[in-house]
Design a protein around this motif. Structure first.
Motif, PDB file in Angstrom:
ATOM      1  N   ILE A 168       0.841  -1.204   0.000  1.00  0.00           N
ATOM      2  CA  ILE A 168       0.000   0.000   0.000  1.00  0.00           C
ATOM      3  C   ILE A 168       0.870   1.246   0.000  1.00  0.00           C
ATOM      4  O   ILE A 168       0.696   2.157  -0.824  1.00  0.00           O
ATOM      5  CB  ILE A 168      -0.932   0.017   1.231  1.00  0.00           C
ATOM      6  CG1 ILE A 168      -1.942  -1.133   1.171  1.00  0.00           C
ATOM      7  CG2 ILE A 168      -1.677   1.352   1.297  1.00  0.00           C
ATOM      8  CD1 ILE A 168      -2.812  -1.249   2.413  1.00  0.00           C
ATOM      9  N   ALA A 177      -8.855   4.997  -1.720  1.00  0.00           N
ATOM     10  CA  ALA A 177      -8.748   3.659  -1.144  1.00  0.00           C
ATOM     11  C   ALA A 177      -9.801   2.698  -1.678  1.00  0.00           C
ATOM     12  O   ALA A 177      -9.556   1.489  -1.794  1.00  0.00           O
ATOM     13  CB  ALA A 177      -8.848   3.742   0.379  1.00  0.00           C
ATOM     14  N   LEU A 181      -8.739  -1.214  -3.211  1.00  0.00           N
ATOM     15  CA  LEU A 181      -9.285  -2.200  -2.282  1.00  0.00           C
ATOM     16  C   LEU A 181     -10.366  -3.046  -2.945  1.00  0.00           C
ATOM     17  O   LEU A 181     -10.347  -4.284  -2.859  1.00  0.00           O
ATOM     18  CB  LEU A 181      -9.848  -1.491  -1.045  1.00  0.00           C
ATOM     19  CG  LEU A 181     -10.419  -2.386   0.045  1.00  0.00           C
ATOM     20  CD1 LEU A 181      -9.422  -3.460   0.446  1.00  0.00           C
ATOM     21  CD2 LEU A 181     -10.819  -1.555   1.255  1.00  0.00           C
ATOM     22  N   SER A 184      -8.720  -5.319  -5.541  1.00  0.00           N
ATOM     23  CA  SER A 184      -7.989  -6.425  -4.911  1.00  0.00           C
ATOM     24  C   SER A 184      -8.944  -7.489  -4.395  1.00  0.00           C
ATOM     25  O   SER A 184      -8.692  -8.698  -4.543  1.00  0.00           O
ATOM     26  CB  SER A 184      -7.131  -5.895  -3.759  1.00  0.00           C
ATOM     27  OG  SER A 184      -6.162  -4.985  -4.216  1.00  0.00           O
ATOM     28  N   MET A 225     -10.390  -2.829   6.165  1.00  0.00           N
ATOM     29  CA  MET A 225      -9.381  -2.511   5.159  1.00  0.00           C
ATOM     30  C   MET A 225      -9.430  -1.041   4.766  1.00  0.00           C
ATOM     31  O   MET A 225      -8.394  -0.446   4.456  1.00  0.00           O
ATOM     32  CB  MET A 225      -9.558  -3.402   3.930  1.00  0.00           C
ATOM     33  CG  MET A 225      -9.155  -4.853   4.160  1.00  0.00           C
ATOM     34  SD  MET A 225      -7.492  -5.034   4.860  1.00  0.00           S
ATOM     35  CE  MET A 225      -6.495  -4.191   3.653  1.00  0.00           C
ATOM     36  N   PHE A 229      -6.096   1.346   4.973  1.00  0.00           N
ATOM     37  CA  PHE A 229      -5.595   2.247   3.940  1.00  0.00           C
ATOM     38  C   PHE A 229      -5.416   3.652   4.504  1.00  0.00           C
ATOM     39  O   PHE A 229      -4.417   4.321   4.231  1.00  0.00           O
ATOM     40  CB  PHE A 229      -6.563   2.283   2.746  1.00  0.00           C
ATOM     41  CG  PHE A 229      -6.212   1.319   1.644  1.00  0.00           C
ATOM     42  CD1 PHE A 229      -5.664   1.761   0.452  1.00  0.00           C
ATOM     43  CD2 PHE A 229      -6.427  -0.044   1.796  1.00  0.00           C
ATOM     44  CE1 PHE A 229      -5.344   0.873  -0.565  1.00  0.00           C
ATOM     45  CE2 PHE A 229      -6.120  -0.938   0.793  1.00  0.00           C
ATOM     46  CZ  PHE A 229      -5.566  -0.479  -0.391  1.00  0.00           C
TER      47      PHE A 229
END
Length: 297
Positions: A168, A177, A181, A184, A225, A229
């Motif tokens: 990151i 973010a 995210l 992914s 998450m 970030f």
């Protein structure tokens, strides 16, 4: 850190202490691969539409390598091995073993072109946290071959969780973010889809398991998450990873109080060392990427 950074730190410390409890419940009826897929798929369904509406997916083409690497290292591998490992060790011990993440980040960050100032207090904090984990392992909290296999699974997950924040900070920092995210999580869902389909249960899981999966996907993955970030962007990878020194307290309290797990003297002593290490390791300010680290006398 600013008050917002401390707020994110505190929230993430609580939230990331929860997964081990809910994973322990889920793997009683579901395959570890199904548990891992359920987490990332649910989080993807939540975050992908938001990222699309925000336009956060448009500039990700040049970051596709980092996104795929992050998906494998932060989601696919850790989520699978933690779910497997919790078949053989308690959720409280799992949470404490994951506390090795900050030490791993500190040791590996230079290989990712990320250099943060590690003064004597932060080094002492990282060392105390590591000693706490050693105490946990040395006092017989883990026993039997499968117990040590479970511990090895957690150490593998630790490496993934250590490399993730570095990716990151090195390659995805400064982006919205929601974009990297969501992308992914989509990649992780695609990787786990076929193995999860092959391991689906013959009947619908019980209500507690379904509720646990919902918590894992929504709170422990999607919300957590986003906080990670934010924290990496404002505090750096090393200090963001120190959050795993707080998680064991939450994991152990849930495991002991609700799952009737036992920590014993080794677990209590490890707690004290890890929490003290957490406080010390957050001292000092992070430096920018590429800036040479300076020794603090």
């Amino acid at each position: 850190m600013t008050w917002r950074g401390w707020g994110a730190f505190a929230a993430l410390g609580v939230i990331w202490g929860l997964p081990y409890f809910f994973i322990k419940i889920s793997v009683q009826e579901l395959s570890p691969v199904v548990v891992a897929f359920g987490r990332v798929a649910l989080a993807t369904l939540i975050l992908l539409p938001i990222a699309w509406r925000r336009g956060a997916l448009r500039s990700l083409t040049r970051h596709k390598g980092a996104i795929c690497a992050f998906a494998l290292i932060e989601f696919v591998i850790p989520f699978c091995v933690i779910s497997f490992g919790e078949r053989w060790i308690s959720s409280s011990v799992t949470g404490i073993l994951i506390a090795m993440v900050p030490l791993s980040v500190a040791l590996m960050q230079r290989y990712f072109g990320v250099q943060e100032r590690l003064g004597r207090w932060r080094i002492m904090g990282l060392a105390l946290g590591f000693v706490g984990v050693a105490v946990l392992l040395g006092f017989g909290t883990i026993s039997g071959l499968m117990g040590w296999v479970g511990a090895a699974c957690m150490l593998l997950a630790t490496l993934g969780y250590a490399i993730g924040p570095l990716i990151i900070q090195r390659h995805l920092n400064g982006l919205d973010a929601f974009g990297p995210l969501a992308a992914s999580l989509l990649v992780a869902s695609a990787v786990l889809l076929v193995p999860a389909l092959l391991a689906l249960p013959a009947k619908l899981p019980s209500a507690p398991v379904l509720a646990s999966m919902a918590m894992l996907g929504v709170v422990c993955t999607a919300v957590a998450m986003l906080l990670m970030f934010y924290l990496v962007g404002h505090a750096g990878a090393s200090r963001a990873a120190v959050i795993t020194y707080i998680n064991p307290a939450v994991a152990a309290l849930l495991g002991v109080s609700l799952l009737h797990e036992r920590l014993g003297f080794g677990g209590i002593l490890a707690f004290a060392l890890i929490l003290l290490g957490s406080w010390l390791a957050t001292r000092g300010a992070p430096v920018r990427q590429g800036q040479c680290a300076e020794a603090v006398a």
